[in-house]
Design a protein around this motif. Structure first.
Motif, short mmCIF file in Angstrom:
data_model
loop_
_atom_site.label_atom_id
_atom_site.label_comp_id
_atom_site.label_asym_id
_atom_site.label_seq_id
_atom_site.Cartn_x
_atom_site.Cartn_y
_atom_site.Cartn_z
N TRP A 65 32.06 -27.58 44.88
CA TRP A 65 32.17 -27.82 45.45
C TRP A 65 32.99 -28.34 46.15
O TRP A 65 34.59 -28.31 47.71
N ILE A 66 32.30 -29.58 46.74
CA ILE A 66 32.95 -30.97 47.09
C ILE A 66 34.22 -30.66 47.59
O ILE A 66 35.30 -30.63 48.10
N GLU A 67 34.40 -30.51 46.02
CA GLU A 67 36.29 -31.14 45.72
C GLU A 67 37.05 -29.26 46.18
O GLU A 67 37.95 -29.73 46.34
N LEU A 68 36.41 -28.50 46.13
CA LEU A 68 37.23 -27.59 46.37
C LEU A 68 37.21 -27.70 47.61
O LEU A 68 38.50 -27.26 47.98
N VAL A 69 36.55 -27.53 48.60
CA VAL A 69 36.26 -27.79 49.91
C VAL A 69 37.48 -28.64 50.75
O VAL A 69 38.37 -28.51 51.12
N ARG A 70 37.48 -30.21 49.58
CA ARG A 70 37.99 -31.26 49.80
C ARG A 70 39.86 -30.45 49.88
O ARG A 70 40.59 -31.23 50.84
N MET B 202 26.98 -21.36 57.32
CA MET B 202 27.41 -22.83 57.04
C MET B 202 27.40 -24.09 58.07
O MET B 202 27.41 -25.09 57.94
N ASN B 203 27.32 -24.05 59.27
CA ASN B 203 27.61 -24.53 60.47
C ASN B 203 26.08 -25.71 60.44
O ASN B 203 26.09 -26.74 60.74
N TYR B 204 25.41 -24.89 59.22
CA TYR B 204 24.24 -26.99 59.32
C TYR B 204 25.39 -27.88 59.15
O TYR B 204 24.88 -28.36 59.23
N TRP B 205 26.11 -27.64 58.60
CA TRP B 205 27.29 -28.60 58.02
C TRP B 205 27.85 -29.48 58.98
O TRP B 205 27.84 -31.12 59.15
N ALA C 273 29.42 -32.49 53.60
CA ALA C 273 29.76 -32.50 55.57
C ALA C 273 30.78 -33.09 55.61
O ALA C 273 30.95 -32.87 56.72
N GLN C 274 31.41 -33.87 55.60
CA GLN C 274 32.68 -34.99 55.81
C GLN C 274 33.14 -34.50 55.29
O GLN C 274 34.35 -33.54 56.22
N VAL C 275 33.68 -33.21 54.08
CA VAL C 275 34.67 -32.36 53.67
C VAL C 275 34.69 -31.23 54.59
O VAL C 275 36.00 -30.86 54.70
N TRP C 276 33.52 -30.79 55.15
CA TRP C 276 33.54 -29.27 55.60
C TRP C 276 34.13 -29.65 57.00
O TRP C 276 35.08 -29.05 57.16
N GLY C 277 33.38 -30.83 57.53
CA GLY C 277 34.04 -30.05 58.79
C GLY C 277 35.51 -30.78 58.77
O GLY C 277 35.88 -30.75 59.87
N ASN D 46 36.57 -28.19 65.06
CA ASN D 46 37.51 -27.42 63.85
C ASN D 46 37.92 -26.69 63.31
O ASN D 46 37.88 -26.51 62.12
N ALA D 47 37.23 -25.86 64.58
CA ALA D 47 36.76 -24.09 63.94
C ALA D 47 37.96 -23.28 65.49
O ALA D 47 37.73 -23.98 66.63
N THR D 48 38.12 -21.67 64.62
CA THR D 48 39.37 -21.17 65.48
C THR D 48 38.44 -20.31 65.86
O THR D 48 38.07 -19.56 64.59
N LEU D 49 37.94 -19.66 66.81
CA LEU D 49 37.42 -17.69 67.08
C LEU D 49 38.52 -17.35 67.16
O LEU D 49 39.60 -16.95 67.72
N VAL D 50 37.99 -15.97 66.18
CA VAL D 50 39.65 -14.46 66.11
C VAL D 50 38.32 -13.72 66.29
O VAL D 50 37.45 -13.66 65.31
N ALA D 51 38.52 -13.26 67.16
CA ALA D 51 38.22 -11.79 67.07
C ALA D 51 39.29 -10.85 67.86
O ALA D 51 38.24 -9.19 66.81
#
Length: 174
Positions: free
Chosen positions: A31-36, A51-54, A69-73, A90-95
């Motif tokens: 999962w780390i490599e996939l998210v990277r 997920m925002n736990y990270w 946490a680093q790659v997720w951030g 690094n997140a955008t809200l889409v409503a």
């Protein structure tokens, strides 16, 4: 053009629940490599709240957790919600106009865009290019199913063993 992929850890009886079973070391590294490597992720509100736990540093984390946490951030995130008023770094809200937003992301990004959350995947099923089910040796008996609605017709294109206890099945729309 980017490919939209929905993939999650799933119990043998078809449920997803990050609180009930954590990935083993090999699957966590996967999962780390996939998210990277993804161009970004699109989250439903509930999955984003998990997920925002990270986004926060936890002193009990080991090197693997810090790496994730680093790659997720760093990964760009789009959070689909009509109730959230703000999202983290690094997140955008889409409503509104979610489908148009996703079509735009697919057109302008290169690589893979991960969809996170079964309800969101159900809503975007016409746009998903690939499904990845990471089966783990757990039976939950209830919870949130991987497929939150009618399952689209699918064709198996790959199966892979990951670590000692996970099997990834990859499907594309038939």
């Amino acid at each position: 053009m980017a490919k939209l992929v929905f993939g999650m850890n799933v119990s043998l009886d078809g449920y997803v629940d990050h609180q009930e079973f954590a990935p083993g070391p090999a699957l966590f590294r996967h999962w780390i490599e996939l998210v990277r490597g993804v161009a970004g992720s699109v989250y439903g509100r509930r999955m984003y709240e998990v997920m925002n736990y990270w986004d926060e540093d936890h002193p009990e984390w080991g090197p693997e957790e810090r790496d994730f946490a680093q790659v997720w951030g760093r990964m760009p995130k789009w959070v689909v919600s009509r109730t959230l008023k703000s999202v983290g770094p690094n997140a955008t809200l889409v409503a509104d106009d979610i489908e148009t937003t996703i079509i735009g992301l697919k057109a302008r990004l290169v690589g893979e865009i991960a969809i996170a959350g079964p309800e969101l995947a159900r809503r975007l099923s016409d746009l998903i290019d690939e499904y990845r089910l990471y089966f783990r040796p757990f039976v939950l008996g209830c919870g949130k199913p991987f497929f939150a609605g009618p399952r689209p017709p699918l064709r198996l294109v790959a199966s892979d063993r990951i670590g000692e206890d996970a099997v990834r099945l990859t499907y594309v729309p038939a």
